[in-house]
Write an enzyme that holds these catalytic residues in place. Structure first.
Site, PDB file in Angstrom:
ATOM      1  N   GLY A 152      42.992  66.046   9.708  1.00 32.66           N
ATOM      2  CA  GLY A 152      44.224  65.524   9.116  1.00 32.66           C
ATOM      3  C   GLY A 152      44.996  64.671  10.115  1.00 32.66           C
ATOM      4  CB  ALA A 156      45.411  73.865   7.666  1.00 35.65           C
ATOM      5  N   GLY A 157      48.172  72.228   6.720  1.00 34.03           N
ATOM      6  CA  GLY A 157      49.364  72.328   5.883  1.00 34.03           C
ATOM      7  C   GLY A 157      49.341  71.297   4.774  1.00 34.03           C
ATOM      8  CB  ILE A 158      49.318  71.180   1.355  1.00 34.96           C
ATOM      9  CG1 ILE A 158      49.790  72.589   0.901  1.00 34.96           C
ATOM     10  CG2 ILE A 158      47.829  71.200   1.684  1.00 34.96           C
ATOM     11  CD1 ILE A 158      49.203  73.040  -0.429  1.00 34.96           C
ATOM     12  CB  THR A 159      53.939  68.136   1.075  1.00 32.31           C
ATOM     13  OG1 THR A 159      53.104  67.003   0.860  1.00 32.31           O
ATOM     14  CG2 THR A 159      54.394  68.167   2.519  1.00 32.31           C
ATOM     15  CG  ASP A 200      57.591  67.080  -0.716  1.00 35.40           C
ATOM     16  OD1 ASP A 200      57.183  68.160  -0.247  1.00 35.40           O
ATOM     17  OD2 ASP A 200      57.804  66.069  -0.013  1.00 35.40           O
ATOM     18  CE1 TYR A 257      54.932  70.891   4.841  1.00 35.59           C
ATOM     19  CE2 TYR A 257      57.101  70.710   5.851  1.00 35.59           C
ATOM     20  CZ  TYR A 257      55.738  70.497   5.901  1.00 35.59           C
ATOM     21  OH  TYR A 257      55.170  69.899   7.001  1.00 35.59           O
ATOM     22  N   GLY A 310      58.796  66.520  13.695  1.00 37.81           N
ATOM     23  CA  GLY A 310      59.663  65.820  12.755  1.00 37.81           C
ATOM     24  C   GLY A 310      58.809  64.895  11.913  1.00 37.81           C
ATOM     25  CE1 TYR A 311      60.172  63.230   6.407  1.00 33.87           C
ATOM     26  CE2 TYR A 311      61.692  64.353   7.900  1.00 33.87           C
ATOM     27  CZ  TYR A 311      61.179  64.150   6.627  1.00 33.87           C
ATOM     28  OH  TYR A 311      61.663  64.884   5.569  1.00 33.87           O
TER      29      TYR A 311
HETATM   30  N1  CAA Z   1      69.860  64.565  -0.543  1.00 35.00           N
HETATM   31  C1  CAA Z   1      70.581  64.488  -1.677  1.00 35.00           C
HETATM   32  N2  CAA Z   1      70.124  63.972  -2.812  1.00 35.00           N
HETATM   33  C2  CAA Z   1      68.879  63.508  -2.815  1.00 35.00           C
HETATM   34  C3  CAA Z   1      68.056  63.551  -1.681  1.00 35.00           C
HETATM   35  C4  CAA Z   1      68.606  64.095  -0.499  1.00 35.00           C
HETATM   36  N3  CAA Z   1      67.904  64.168   0.634  1.00 35.00           N
HETATM   37  N4  CAA Z   1      66.844  63.032  -1.995  1.00 35.00           N
HETATM   38  C5  CAA Z   1      66.903  62.677  -3.297  1.00 35.00           C
HETATM   39  N5  CAA Z   1      68.134  62.938  -3.778  1.00 35.00           N
HETATM   40  C6  CAA Z   1      68.641  62.692  -5.113  1.00 35.00           C
HETATM   41  C7  CAA Z   1      68.424  61.264  -5.544  1.00 35.00           C
HETATM   42  O1  CAA Z   1      69.431  60.434  -5.024  1.00 35.00           O
HETATM   43  C8  CAA Z   1      68.510  61.371  -7.062  1.00 35.00           C
HETATM   44  O2  CAA Z   1      69.860  61.485  -7.437  1.00 35.00           O
HETATM   45  P1  CAA Z   1      70.366  61.013  -8.895  1.00 35.00           P
HETATM   46  O3  CAA Z   1      69.612  61.861  -9.888  1.00 35.00           O
HETATM   47  O4  CAA Z   1      71.819  61.296  -8.862  1.00 35.00           O
HETATM   48  O5  CAA Z   1      70.005  59.556  -8.975  1.00 35.00           O
HETATM   49  C9  CAA Z   1      67.855  62.715  -7.278  1.00 35.00           C
HETATM   50  O6  CAA Z   1      67.924  63.452  -6.054  1.00 35.00           O
HETATM   51  C10 CAA Z   1      66.392  62.554  -7.621  1.00 35.00           C
HETATM   52  O7  CAA Z   1      66.115  63.637  -8.363  1.00 35.00           O
HETATM   53  P2  CAA Z   1      64.819  63.683  -9.211  1.00 35.00           P
HETATM   54  O8  CAA Z   1      64.876  64.930  -9.996  1.00 35.00           O
HETATM   55  O9  CAA Z   1      64.596  62.400  -9.937  1.00 35.00           O
HETATM   56  O10 CAA Z   1      63.748  63.850  -8.068  1.00 35.00           O
HETATM   57  P3  CAA Z   1      62.278  63.304  -8.029  1.00 35.00           P
HETATM   58  O11 CAA Z   1      61.479  64.011  -9.043  1.00 35.00           O
HETATM   59  O12 CAA Z   1      62.302  61.840  -8.005  1.00 35.00           O
HETATM   60  O13 CAA Z   1      61.794  63.868  -6.622  1.00 35.00           O
HETATM   61  C11 CAA Z   1      61.765  64.091  -4.251  1.00 35.00           C
HETATM   62  C12 CAA Z   1      62.569  63.734  -5.508  1.00 35.00           C
HETATM   63  C13 CAA Z   1      60.380  64.631  -4.541  1.00 35.00           C
HETATM   64  C14 CAA Z   1      62.506  65.183  -3.513  1.00 35.00           C
HETATM   65  C15 CAA Z   1      61.657  62.804  -3.447  1.00 35.00           C
HETATM   66  O14 CAA Z   1      62.968  62.358  -3.170  1.00 35.00           O
HETATM   67  C16 CAA Z   1      60.967  62.990  -2.127  1.00 35.00           C
HETATM   68  O15 CAA Z   1      59.750  62.929  -2.059  1.00 35.00           O
HETATM   69  N6  CAA Z   1      61.733  63.191  -1.063  1.00 35.00           N
HETATM   70  C17 CAA Z   1      61.179  63.328   0.272  1.00 35.00           C
HETATM   71  C18 CAA Z   1      60.981  64.763   0.599  1.00 35.00           C
HETATM   72  C19 CAA Z   1      60.516  64.833   2.008  1.00 35.00           C
HETATM   73  O16 CAA Z   1      61.197  64.461   2.952  1.00 35.00           O
HETATM   74  N7  CAA Z   1      59.294  65.352   2.219  1.00 35.00           N
HETATM   75  C20 CAA Z   1      58.756  65.405   3.537  1.00 35.00           C
HETATM   76  C21 CAA Z   1      57.283  65.138   3.458  1.00 35.00           C
HETATM   77  S1  CAA Z   1      56.583  64.941   5.066  1.00 35.00           S
HETATM   78  C22 CAA Z   1      56.573  66.456   5.699  1.00 35.00           C
HETATM   79  O17 CAA Z   1      56.838  67.423   5.058  1.00 35.00           O
HETATM   80  C23 CAA Z   1      56.174  66.556   7.123  1.00 35.00           C
HETATM   81  C24 CAA Z   1      57.203  67.243   7.939  1.00 35.00           C
HETATM   82  O18 CAA Z   1      56.957  68.380   8.330  1.00 35.00           O
HETATM   83  C25 CAA Z   1      58.429  66.565   8.310  1.00 35.00           C
END
Ligand code: CAA
Length: 247
Positions: free
Chosen positions: A13, A90-93, A95, A154, A185-186
């Protein structure tokens, strides 16, 4: 001294590859694992590693399944020798905001990211203690430290890793077995590249160093913690997040 054997789960990965290379460069014999059903990808990755000069043994295991982990670890011990270093990477998301998150998304992430810690560590921990030397590094996340919108599953799994790490660090302390976590982090990996572009841009805007991390920057922390002279570091966490969260 005989070559120490290291297992890295999720070896092919985004972060695992750098960890395998760093451990191999440290003189370890590295055994990587991949998820069942991904044999072709694992084989071509292993070939690529060979071309780059890294001889990494690859084995399939479902880290969310205790019996499969036990089987794998017995197999490695009989074909390669005792496992001295374990990197639970190993890890998955899966979200989704909580209102949309399905039980399957919750279970999948808890199974792969948290149950795996027990499944991979329990079968070898006693033997490490009996041999008087061991290194376990559990890969947590920034989002286990601070929580993340859309990652209840997660964040819960990654936060759970801290408790697990500190508990077994105490159990291994008198036996030469250290247990620590690293919280990336990211980082510029396929997992992070799945985050919607606008969301990711705003996340990067909040990283004081002003960029995504590189996988090698996580591997650096792992090889530091697994080093032969890291025996006084246990039960702790190294955050590698560009200053995004300062605990
Ligand atoms: N804080 C506050 N509000 C947030 C937000 C946040 N961080 N992120 C999204 N929102 C809000 C949006 O502005 C939107 O608001 P409105 O409805 O008022 O327009 C709303 O949430 C979106 O809601 P939905 O129900 O439509 O959400 P969605 O189905 O589109 O899914 C999500 C949203 C899946 C969370 C998407 O924003 C996303 O993928 N976010 C990133 C999550 C993330 O950071 N994952 C990390 C992956 S990498 C990793 O995990 C590795 C590591 O260890 C760091």
């Amino acid at each position: 001294m005989t070559q120490r054997i290291a297992i890295v789960t999720g070896a092919n990965g985004g972060l695992g590859e750098s960890m395998c290379k760093a451990l191999a460069e440290q003189g370890r014999k590295v055994v990587g694992t991949f998820a069942p059903g991904h044999a072709a990808a694992a084989a071509s990755w292993q070939e690529e590693m060979k071309l780059q000069g890294f001889d990494i043994t690859m084995k399939a295991v479902d880290v969310s399944d205790f019996n499969d982990c036990k089987r794998l670890l017995e197999e490695v011990e009989s074909s390669e020798g005792s496992v001295d270093i374990l990197v639970n990477n190993a890890g998955i998301t899966r979200d989704a905001p909580l209102k949309k998150m399905q039980p399957e998304q919750w279970q999948a992430v808890i199974g792969t990211n948290l149950n795996s810690m027990f499944n991979m560590s329990q079968p070898i921990f006693e033997a490490m203690c009996n041999r008087g030397w061991g290194r376990i590094v559990n890969i947590s996340s920034l989002n286990g430290e601070k929580g993340q919108f859309g990652q209840a599953n997660y964040s819960a799994a990654k936060a759970g890793i801290y408790g697990f790490t500190k508990a077994i660090a105490q159990e291994g302390a008198k036996k030469g077995v250290t247990v620590n976590s690293v919280s990336p982090g990211y980082i510029d990996t396929p997992m992070v590249r799945q985050v919607p572009e606008n969301v990711l841009n705003s996340i990067v805007g909040g990283i004081p160093i002003g960029r995504l991390g590189q996988p090698e920057e996580i591997a650096r922390a792992v090889s530091f913690l697994t080093a032969d002279d890291a025996g006084f570091i246990t039960g702790t966490n190294i955050s590698v997040n560009g200053g995004q969260y300062m605990a």
